[in-house]
Write a protein that holds these residues in place. Structure first.
Motif, PDB file in Angstrom:
ATOM      1  N   UNK A  19       0.797  -1.230   0.000  1.00  9.71           N
ATOM      2  CA  UNK A  19       0.000   0.000   0.000  1.00  9.71           C
ATOM      3  C   UNK A  19       0.837   1.292   0.000  1.00  9.71           C
ATOM      4  N   UNK A  20       1.909   1.393   0.838  1.00 11.36           N
ATOM      5  CA  UNK A  20       2.676   2.649   0.793  1.00 11.36           C
ATOM      6  C   UNK A  20       3.183   2.965  -0.616  1.00 11.36           C
ATOM      7  N   UNK A  23       0.299   4.043  -2.858  1.00  8.12           N
ATOM      8  CA  UNK A  23      -0.110   5.428  -2.560  1.00  8.12           C
ATOM      9  C   UNK A  23       0.834   6.431  -3.218  1.00  8.12           C
ATOM     10  N   UNK A  47      -6.705  -5.727   5.222  1.00  8.23           N
ATOM     11  CA  UNK A  47      -7.451  -4.545   5.664  1.00  8.23           C
ATOM     12  C   UNK A  47      -6.757  -3.247   5.250  1.00  8.23           C
ATOM     13  N   UNK A  48      -5.430  -3.251   5.166  1.00 11.49           N
ATOM     14  CA  UNK A  48      -4.731  -2.050   4.696  1.00 11.49           C
ATOM     15  C   UNK A  48      -5.080  -1.797   3.221  1.00 11.49           C
ATOM     16  N   UNK A  51      -8.494  -0.345   3.055  1.00 11.28           N
ATOM     17  CA  UNK A  51      -8.434   1.071   3.447  1.00 11.28           C
ATOM     18  C   UNK A  51      -7.917   1.915   2.293  1.00 11.28           C
ATOM     19  N   UNK A  52      -6.969   1.379   1.523  1.00 15.40           N
ATOM     20  CA  UNK A  52      -6.429   2.080   0.351  1.00 15.40           C
ATOM     21  C   UNK A  52      -7.544   2.309  -0.681  1.00 15.40           C
ATOM     22  N   UNK A  55      -9.799   5.042   0.553  1.00 14.15           N
ATOM     23  CA  UNK A  55      -9.211   6.385   0.414  1.00 14.15           C
ATOM     24  C   UNK A  55      -9.370   6.883  -1.021  1.00 14.15           C
ATOM     25  N   UNK A  58     -12.969   7.802  -1.717  1.00 15.73           N
ATOM     26  CA  UNK A  58     -13.366   9.059  -1.058  1.00 15.73           C
ATOM     27  C   UNK A  58     -12.775  10.275  -1.772  1.00 15.73           C
ATOM     28  N   UNK A  59     -11.544  10.109  -2.273  1.00 23.76           N
ATOM     29  CA  UNK A  59     -10.917  11.244  -2.968  1.00 23.76           C
ATOM     30  C   UNK A  59     -11.570  11.514  -4.318  1.00 23.76           C
ATOM     31  N   UNK A  81     -13.923  -5.302   5.730  1.00 25.36           N
ATOM     32  CA  UNK A  81     -12.981  -4.284   6.196  1.00 25.36           C
ATOM     33  C   UNK A  81     -13.182  -2.887   5.613  1.00 25.36           C
ATOM     34  N   UNK A  82     -14.263  -2.709   4.852  1.00 23.81           N
ATOM     35  CA  UNK A  82     -14.486  -1.366   4.295  1.00 23.81           C
ATOM     36  C   UNK A  82     -14.966  -0.413   5.382  1.00 23.81           C
ATOM     37  N   UNK A  83     -14.409   0.785   5.370  1.00 23.97           N
ATOM     38  CA  UNK A  83     -14.813   1.779   6.376  1.00 23.97           C
ATOM     39  C   UNK A  83     -15.882   2.716   5.842  1.00 23.97           C
TER      40      UNK A  83
ATOM     41  N   UNK B 112       4.832   1.076   7.405  1.00 29.53           N
ATOM     42  CA  UNK B 112       5.118   2.479   7.060  1.00 29.53           C
ATOM     43  C   UNK B 112       3.859   3.088   6.439  1.00 29.53           C
ATOM     44  N   UNK B 113       2.722   2.558   6.846  1.00 32.72           N
ATOM     45  CA  UNK B 113       1.456   3.061   6.299  1.00 32.72           C
ATOM     46  C   UNK B 113       1.234   4.506   6.743  1.00 32.72           C
ATOM     47  N   UNK B 114       0.664   5.331   5.859  1.00 31.89           N
ATOM     48  CA  UNK B 114       0.384   6.715   6.264  1.00 31.89           C
ATOM     49  C   UNK B 114      -0.740   6.774   7.312  1.00 31.89           C
ATOM     50  N   UNK B 116      -3.436   8.320   7.498  1.00 31.62           N
ATOM     51  CA  UNK B 116      -4.808   8.249   6.966  1.00 31.62           C
ATOM     52  C   UNK B 116      -5.276   6.785   6.864  1.00 31.62           C
ATOM     53  N   UNK B 117      -4.382   5.934   6.362  1.00 25.98           N
ATOM     54  CA  UNK B 117      -4.725   4.511   6.204  1.00 25.98           C
ATOM     55  C   UNK B 117      -4.804   3.851   7.589  1.00 25.98           C
ATOM     56  N   UNK B 120      -8.039   4.551   9.240  1.00 26.12           N
ATOM     57  CA  UNK B 120      -9.147   3.766   8.673  1.00 26.12           C
ATOM     58  C   UNK B 120      -9.108   2.328   9.185  1.00 26.12           C
ATOM     59  N   UNK B 121      -7.893   1.746   9.220  1.00 27.18           N
ATOM     60  CA  UNK B 121      -7.778   0.363   9.691  1.00 27.18           C
ATOM     61  C   UNK B 121      -8.268   0.265  11.141  1.00 27.18           C
ATOM     62  N   UNK B 124     -12.020   0.464  11.388  1.00 23.91           N
ATOM     63  CA  UNK B 124     -12.665  -0.764  10.910  1.00 23.91           C
ATOM     64  C   UNK B 124     -12.509  -1.880  11.940  1.00 23.91           C
ATOM     65  N   UNK B 125     -11.295  -2.024  12.462  1.00 26.22           N
ATOM     66  CA  UNK B 125     -11.050  -3.118  13.411  1.00 26.22           C
ATOM     67  C   UNK B 125     -11.887  -2.923  14.677  1.00 26.22           C
ATOM     68  N   UNK B 159      -3.525  -7.773  10.603  1.00 26.71           N
ATOM     69  CA  UNK B 159      -4.010  -8.963   9.892  1.00 26.71           C
ATOM     70  C   UNK B 159      -2.982 -10.085  10.025  1.00 26.71           C
TER      71      UNK B 159
END
Lengths: 357, 248
Positions: A19-20, A23, A47-48, A51-52, A55, A58-59, A81-83, B112-114, B116-117, B120-121, B124-125, B159
């Motif tokens: 994900x990083x 992004x 789940x990450x 979340x990606x 995001x 939403x953007x 896992x969707x928020x 190293x997730x930002x 914002x992510x 959200x995690x 959700x959790x 996870x």
């Protein structure tokens, strides 16, 4: 990752490790309006990764329509896992203003003073009742506590008093010698150790050693529900836990103060003999001449009052504990700081006694 | 044939002179829920803590993801731990920080997730364990059951590939307990997690267990499926299910 006709095409694994990077690459496309995200070539998602996706959606919420070609094996994961559909509102903490904080502090201190007054009354009452009725107290608890509070403190109090006596005598000896008044070293050390240093030094050490132990023991008992267990067994925790400590410290403190005074003065005696060449007889005669019975009585009374303050404050903070292990630490620290503060304030009040000379 | 994700061979655990685990040999397979059963004091928690090196075993071998972990340096074992989550019996949340920060700890430490992510995690959790509303509260402000659910949210924050749960349902009401079981099943299905649970709750065992390991006085009396356990011919194991069937 690529974009073809307003569709973001993702492939491979989308997880906390990828994900990083995704992004960062997404930053290049932020100017484009997306309508779809194609997931056909996505192998797995966590789940990450979800979340990606959230995001990005939403953007692009003005233009976004839907996720395309979601493989069956990841569709449930995205749903779980969707928020995007979370509607639960977090409980908000209200922040109080400056004036409100002052008001709160005032009421908090007022409440603390009332609680401490009740606690003191209760402890003294049960301590007095305990002389006639041993029920509700642990057998031999006063002896055990006396060993912990008194016996085990003898070493540290004795050695520090000796060091203090030596330091004070050395500092003063050089000055007194300049004026040829070496003999008054005995007067000075005796008065300082009896009126001031003996009681306060002992009290500060007992506050640090036993006050903290009392606060942490009671706080831990409260946190681990031992206090509740005593209550359920119809045992008054004050009578069972606090009164033995109160009685023990009341007995031990005058003895510890006496020890501190004697050893402190002995420190002065050593300097007089080996540095000022005074004789033992001269030193002892001066000490006995300068000290009055009331000096010694007030010193011992000071010791008892300081001891009560230490026990009551330790008990108060112990019972006021909130939370778990962290609360115990906070209660212990607060009790030591408050005990030492109280001891110094009480000492200042006692000092008024000597205003008249 | 399935390759075990955790393979324990002949481990012996001791507290002083007291031997708690005696030559325990067990295989735990991926994407299964393995329930560790046994009476109080039989060594269940010690067994888990040995695998996670919270207590070092006296002797024996423990392989996780095929790698021998007994004797590994802490830094090497930490890499394995990043793929493992653990729900402790009493939650073990850090009392000095709020629930959001508790759940964020593994995410901030191991990715190293930002922000914002991560946010959200966490949301959700916490929502998965029905605690979305307590995100700003401190552990001391939660009930025992809520603390346990918040601790589960922290355990699954990354996870993990393997999740250990020490008595997850203890102290929870039946509805919350069932919801927790459903969540555990979901985690297993959707994230292919391997889950190892210590529990006494028979209702829970029936809902989630793929495999049972029965310990008695530090020894493995039985390992196999739930159906096999009920008719294994071992008196202690059958008696365990017989006595507890009221709770089915």
């Amino acid at each position: 990752m690529k974009i073809i006709e307003k569709t973001l095409i993702l492939q491979g694994e989308i997880n906390k490790f990828t994900v990083p990077n995704l992004l960062n690459r997404w930053e290049k496309y932020t100017s484009q309006k997306l309508e779809y995200i194609d997931l056909e070539k996505v192998i797995s998602i966590d789940s990450a990764g979800v979340a990606f996706l959230d995001v990005i959606q939403l953007k692009n919420q003005d233009s976004f329509r839907k996720l395309l070609n979601i493989p069956i094996n990841i569709s449930q994961t995205i749903k779980t896992f969707s928020s995007l559909e979370i509607t639960v509102e977090a409980i908000k903490r209200e922040r109080s203003g400056f004036i409100e904080n002052i008001g709160n502090s005032f009421f908090k201190y007022k409440e603390a003073i009332v609680d401490i007054s009740y606690l003191t009354t209760e402890v003294i009452f049960w301590s007095f009742v305990g002389i006639f009725n041993r029920k509700g107290q642990r057998k031999d608890s006063v002896i055990q506590q006396s060993i912990l509070i008194g016996m085990e403190a003898i070493g540290i109090i004795g050695s520090l008093s000796l060091i203090f006596g030596l330091i004070m005598a050395l500092q003063s000896a050089a000055l007194l010698r300049q004026f040829g008044t070496e003999v008054f070293l005995a007067d000075m050390i005796a008065v300082l150790m009896v009126r001031e240093m003996g009681p306060i030094l002992t009290a500060i050490l007992v506050a640090g050693r036993s006050g903290s132990a009392i606060a942490s023991e009671i706080a831990t008992m409260k946190v681990t529900e031992e206090i509740d267990a005593l209550k359920i067994m119809a045992i008054d925790p004050i009578r069972y836990v606090v009164v033995p400590k109160f009685n023990a410290i009341t007995l031990c403190m005058p003895l510890l103060v006496t020890l501190s005074m004697i050893i402190g003065i002995s420190g002065g005696l050593l300097i007089s003999i080996f540095y000022l060449d005074l004789s033992i007889v001269t030193f002892v005669t001066r000490v006995l001449e300068v000290l009055t019975f009331s000096n010694i009585l007030i010193a011992l009374l000071k010791g008892v009052v300081f001891a009560w303050a230490i026990v009551i404050i330790g008990t108060y903070f112990g019972f006021k504990v909130e939370g778990g292990a962290e609360g115990v630490g906070k209660a212990t620290t607060a009790s030591v700081v408050a005990s030492i503060f109280a001891v110094i304030v009480l000492d200042a009040i006692f000092s008024l006694e000597y205003l008249g000379g | 044939m399935k390759v075990p994700i955790i393979s324990v061979k002949k481990i012996v655990a001791k507290y002083g002179e007291n031997t708690v685990l005696k030559d325990v040999t067990v295989d735990i397979f991926p994407n299964e829920i393995t329930v560790i059963l046994g009476g109080s004091g039989c060594g269940k928690t010690t067994f888990i803590k040995n695998i996670l090196q919270l207590y070092k075993p006296f002797s024996g071998s423990i392989k996780i993801f095929g790698e021998e972990t007994v004797g590994l340096f802490p830094e090497e074992f930490n890499k394995i731990l990043e793929k493992i989550g653990m729900l402790f019996q009493n939650g073990a949340l850090l009392n000095s920080v709020n629930i959001f920060d508790n759940v964020s700890i593994p995410l901030e430490q191991h990715t190293v997730l930002p922000a914002e992510i991560i946010e959200k995690i966490i949301k959700v959790k916490l929502n998965l364990v029905n605690l979305g509303h307590v995100i700003n509260l401190f552990p001391s402000e939660l009930s025992g059951g809520m603390k346990k659910r918040a601790a589960l949210a922290r355990a699954i924050a990354l996870d993990p590939e393997i999740l250990f749960c020490d008595e997850p349902s203890a102290g929870l009401d039946p509805i919350t307990s069932e919801n927790l079981d459903n969540l555990i099943l979901k985690l297993k299905e959707q994230l292919n997690m391997t889950i190892i649970i210590v529990t006494h709750e028979l209702a829970s065992i029936h809902r989630i267990a793929n495999r049972i390991i029965f310990l008695d006085e530090g020894e493995v009396l039985f390992q196999g499926t739930l159906a096999e356990a009920k008719n294994c011919g071992i008196q202690e194991v059958e008696h365990f299910f017989e006595v507890g069937k009221f709770g089915d």
